[in-house]
Design a protein around this motif. Sequence first.
Motif, short mmCIF file in Angstrom:
data_model
loop_
_atom_site.label_atom_id
_atom_site.label_comp_id
_atom_site.label_asym_id
_atom_site.label_seq_id
_atom_site.Cartn_x
_atom_site.Cartn_y
_atom_site.Cartn_z
N UNK A 62 0.85 -1.21 0.00
CA UNK A 62 0.00 0.00 0.00
C UNK A 62 0.88 1.25 0.00
N UNK A 63 0.37 2.29 -0.66
CA UNK A 63 1.07 3.58 -0.59
C UNK A 63 0.79 4.21 0.79
N UNK A 64 1.68 5.04 1.29
CA UNK A 64 1.36 5.75 2.53
C UNK A 64 0.06 6.54 2.35
N UNK A 65 -0.82 6.41 3.32
CA UNK A 65 -2.13 7.07 3.22
C UNK A 65 -3.17 6.18 2.55
N UNK A 66 -2.70 5.10 1.96
CA UNK A 66 -3.62 4.15 1.31
C UNK A 66 -4.43 3.39 2.34
N UNK A 67 -5.53 2.82 1.91
CA UNK A 67 -6.39 2.15 2.89
C UNK A 67 -6.63 0.68 2.55
N UNK A 68 -6.72 -0.09 3.62
CA UNK A 68 -7.05 -1.52 3.48
C UNK A 68 -8.48 -1.73 3.97
N UNK A 69 -9.25 -2.45 3.19
CA UNK A 69 -10.60 -2.80 3.60
C UNK A 69 -10.75 -4.31 3.65
N UNK A 70 -11.11 -4.81 4.81
CA UNK A 70 -11.29 -6.25 4.97
C UNK A 70 -12.78 -6.52 5.22
N UNK A 71 -13.41 -7.14 4.25
CA UNK A 71 -14.83 -7.51 4.40
C UNK A 71 -14.86 -9.00 4.72
N UNK A 72 -15.39 -9.34 5.86
CA UNK A 72 -15.32 -10.75 6.26
C UNK A 72 -16.46 -11.10 7.21
N UNK A 73 -16.84 -12.37 7.20
CA UNK A 73 -17.82 -12.83 8.17
C UNK A 73 -17.25 -12.60 9.57
N UNK A 74 -18.15 -12.31 10.51
CA UNK A 74 -17.66 -12.01 11.85
C UNK A 74 -18.61 -12.57 12.90
N UNK A 75 -18.67 -11.91 14.05
CA UNK A 75 -19.46 -12.48 15.15
C UNK A 75 -20.75 -11.68 15.34
N UNK A 76 -21.93 -12.33 15.25
CA UNK A 76 -23.19 -11.58 15.43
C UNK A 76 -23.24 -10.88 16.78
N UNK A 77 -23.82 -9.67 16.78
CA UNK A 77 -23.87 -8.87 18.01
C UNK A 77 -24.85 -9.45 19.03
N UNK A 78 -25.97 -10.00 18.55
CA UNK A 78 -26.97 -10.53 19.50
C UNK A 78 -26.86 -12.05 19.59
N UNK A 79 -27.10 -12.55 20.83
CA UNK A 79 -26.99 -14.01 21.04
C UNK A 79 -28.07 -14.75 20.27
N UNK A 80 -29.26 -14.14 20.21
CA UNK A 80 -30.38 -14.78 19.52
C UNK A 80 -30.05 -14.93 18.03
N UNK A 81 -29.55 -13.83 17.45
CA UNK A 81 -29.17 -13.88 16.03
C UNK A 81 -28.07 -14.93 15.82
#
Lengths: 249, 209
Positions: free
Chosen positions: A158-177
Amino acid sequence: MKDRKTTHFGYQEVPVEEKAGRVAEVFHSVAARYDVMNDLMSGGIHRLWKRFTIELSGARPGQKILDIAGGTGDLTARFSRIVGDSGQVVLADINESMLRVGRDRLLDRGIAGNVVPVQADAQYLPFPDNTFDCITIAFGLRNVTDKDLALRSMLRVLKPGGRLLVLEFSKPESKLLGKVYDQYSFRLLPFMGKLVANDAESYRYLAESIRMHPDQETLKQMMEDAGFVDCEYHNMTGGIVALHRGIKP
Amino acid sequence: MSDPTYRAGFDAALETAINTALQYDPATRARLQELDGKVMALDLTAPKLQCCLCIEGDQVFVRQHWEGDVTTSISGSAISLVRLLKDPDATPAALGVSISGSSALLAELQWMMSDLDIDWEAPLAQLIGDIPAHSIGNVLRSAGSWLSASLSRAPVAAAETISEEWQLTPPQAQFEAFADDLAELSLATERLEARVRLLQEQFSRREAE
């Protein structure tokens, strides 16, 4: 004798050097039906997750963008239009089958000229330092054997100032979900995989690999440890998916 | 913060609606192409919503986040903005809309919206064929013009019904005559008041002498 170093492949522990090959088998198997399955599994919502990713990328005409684990080229197609003729998008994937499907699909849609397909390992990106304005990796990081190594490799190119975006499955916020999501992932998902792609095992791996992936805060910490600054994340669809963003200082 | 998925869904739906409609108006699409690269930032006060309309080629993209240059920024209620865009003679100040940046983009979009002529028959014809689509189109056009005429007559008809049929309010002519009488009475009262004041002053002076 020293024990062999292992890593996880879904819920299994496998030798580190075996993981890439086994992940490759999964994606060779699902490549042809990847898009159909994505739409089916997410009800089309993956398009909205990717849309948000593109917005936060801040991509501009003339920029150089690296789409790692670009798969069938969803993000690349949109980036290609944004960066225009003066920019460039590198569609990178470690898996030959996925890359071939992505490249052919882009060509069929008339997207060419500013798109370069490259078969590359995220851990050892074959590009010079400070090359890209933005890097995205959508639903790919969890399949990488050494995530820290991959994040450092991304930081390097990456160039300085450049950005990395990581789109990934993660952990649901609610226990029910979380419970509903577990039922869906471990019961319905392999069934759909069997029905549509005739491959239940690959989709079982998908569900397991999601559970083994670091949660939101852990991944944010990993990005900071790799050297990214101003790291933040946005939970989407109740935390089923998270978009992490970090900047190269 | 609300889930970005919902907002992305809303933006995607709006974007699809705009671009699908544009598909059936080639003239507007061609004019839009001349505005390639222009960006309009909308800050709606009612309902509260912020977005950017980015023109790329002959398409419009709706974005929640935009970090590039903005050609024109507009702030106001959704209804005011629709009125502003539909009427080329409307002025932003009269509608409570504030604008910063270039007003040329707004003017161009106003003209485009006033000339908008979407051929709704075309998508229907693709589904059911030209002749049935044209017949349905004719029926819908007749119904539309009847509805439009009825709506424009509705306020007058409603006023007549309320005053003449139900006699809940006086007829307009009677009300206007009453209002005139009232105004005349008011003026006469003011004149009388002035005369009384004058007489009081005269009496006061005589008493002092």
